[in-house]
Design a protein around this motif. Structure first.
Motif, PDB file in Angstrom:
ATOM      1  N   GLY A 169       0.816  -1.196   0.000  1.00 29.94           N
ATOM      2  CA  GLY A 169       0.000   0.000   0.000  1.00 29.94           C
ATOM      3  C   GLY A 169       0.854   1.252   0.000  1.00 29.94           C
ATOM      4  O   GLY A 169       2.064   1.212  -0.266  1.00 29.94           O
ATOM      5  N   ASP A 173       3.588  -0.602   5.913  1.00 30.20           N
ATOM      6  CA  ASP A 173       2.877  -1.514   6.810  1.00 30.20           C
ATOM      7  C   ASP A 173       1.564  -2.029   6.230  1.00 30.20           C
ATOM      8  O   ASP A 173       0.873  -2.824   6.854  1.00 30.20           O
ATOM      9  CB  ASP A 173       2.603  -0.827   8.155  1.00 30.20           C
ATOM     10  CG  ASP A 173       3.882  -0.479   8.892  1.00 30.20           C
ATOM     11  OD1 ASP A 173       4.863  -1.230   8.744  1.00 30.20           O
ATOM     12  OD2 ASP A 173       3.904   0.549   9.593  1.00 30.20           O
ATOM     13  N   THR A 174       1.205  -1.565   5.044  1.00 32.76           N
ATOM     14  CA  THR A 174      -0.067  -1.944   4.434  1.00 32.76           C
ATOM     15  C   THR A 174       0.174  -2.840   3.224  1.00 32.76           C
ATOM     16  O   THR A 174       0.982  -2.518   2.358  1.00 32.76           O
ATOM     17  CB  THR A 174      -0.863  -0.701   3.986  1.00 32.76           C
ATOM     18  OG1 THR A 174      -1.019   0.184   5.089  1.00 32.76           O
ATOM     19  CG2 THR A 174      -2.241  -1.116   3.465  1.00 32.76           C
ATOM     20  N   ALA A 197      -8.473  -1.211  -1.192  1.00 35.55           N
ATOM     21  CA  ALA A 197      -9.007  -1.668   0.096  1.00 35.55           C
ATOM     22  C   ALA A 197     -10.259  -2.515  -0.090  1.00 35.55           C
ATOM     23  O   ALA A 197     -10.451  -3.527   0.597  1.00 35.55           O
ATOM     24  CB  ALA A 197      -9.304  -0.471   0.994  1.00 35.55           C
ATOM     25  N   TYR A 212      -2.069  -5.189   0.353  1.00 35.59           N
ATOM     26  CA  TYR A 212      -3.386  -5.482  -0.182  1.00 35.59           C
ATOM     27  C   TYR A 212      -3.381  -6.794  -0.960  1.00 35.59           C
ATOM     28  O   TYR A 212      -2.489  -7.048  -1.765  1.00 35.59           O
ATOM     29  CB  TYR A 212      -3.853  -4.353  -1.104  1.00 35.59           C
ATOM     30  CG  TYR A 212      -4.120  -3.046  -0.400  1.00 35.59           C
ATOM     31  CD1 TYR A 212      -5.234  -2.918   0.432  1.00 35.59           C
ATOM     32  CD2 TYR A 212      -3.271  -1.960  -0.550  1.00 35.59           C
ATOM     33  CE1 TYR A 212      -5.493  -1.721   1.087  1.00 35.59           C
ATOM     34  CE2 TYR A 212      -3.519  -0.758   0.102  1.00 35.59           C
ATOM     35  CZ  TYR A 212      -4.631  -0.650   0.917  1.00 35.59           C
ATOM     36  OH  TYR A 212      -4.882   0.520   1.576  1.00 35.59           O
TER      37      TYR A 212
END
Length: 207
Positions: A120, A124-125, A180, A127
């Motif tokens: 992302g 830390d993200t 998301a 998908y």
């Protein structure tokens, strides 16, 4: 061309990461855009295992295997460079199929489908995007639309299948959705597959 049947008692060792990469590269190197990648293949195999009323052990290999590489040509099977290459792909596919069935039966919570993951905006993200997996699953559905029809129509099972239909849709669905939203739909798939497997097993026990 005659291909081996699926044998539920065959080698069920999960493919190693190296073997999965090898299979993906073998399919990706074929001179056809119709060959599946490893994600679509994983979804396709899951769909075959979940097809209502289908006993894969009774289904000739030529009825479902060639779709993985876009079909066989005439007069020789295509598009493999050699019989050895074709045999290697077939053996790896059969092992992957059997390993999915074994995981669902013996340790379902440890099973993970093969999805794409992308980072992302921040580190830390991450998908998940199961578009290719879902497209492969629906190719299995297309082989037996009459068997799948009631599951797409019944409220409880339609809800389980909805993320797959939405992710694979070329128009509408989640085609224009945010990362998301696609991630949320993708992450519903593992539990949905295990629920469908439980339903299938329960139906088989009652038959």
């Amino acid at each position: 061309m005659n291909y081996p049947h699926y044998n539920p008692a065959s080698d069920n060792r999960p493919l190693s990461d190296e073997e999965l990469n090898d299979l993906d590269e073998l399919l990706g190197a074929l001179p056809t855009e119709a060959a599946m990648n490893i994600e679509a293949l994983d979804g396709y195999l899951a769909g075959l295992l979940l097809t209502p009323g289908l006993d894969l052990a009774d289904l000739p290999g030529e009825a479902w295997l060639p779709l993985i590489w876009g079909g066989d040509g005439e007069p020789e099977p295509a598009p493999f460079a050699s019989g050895k290459q074709r045999k290697k792909v077939v053996m790896l596919v059969l092992r992957q199929l059997q390993s999915i069935a074994t995981a669902w039966t013996q340790h379902p919570q440890g099973w993970e489908p093969i999805f794409s993951f992308a980072d992302g905006a921040d580190e830390d993200t991450e998908y998940a995007d199961a578009e290719d997996w879902a497209a492969g699953f629906l190719l299995a559905v297309d082989l037996a639309p009459e068997a799948w029809g009631p599951l797409f129509d019944a409220d409880d099972t339609a809800e389980l299948l909805a993320p797959i239909a939405a992710l694979a849709a070329e128009d509408g669905g989640l085609a224009e959705a945010s990362a998301a939203e696609r991630d949320a739909a993708s992450r519903k798939i593992p539990d949905a597959m295990l629920a469908l497997w439980a339903i299938r097993q329960n139906v088989g026990q009652k038959a």
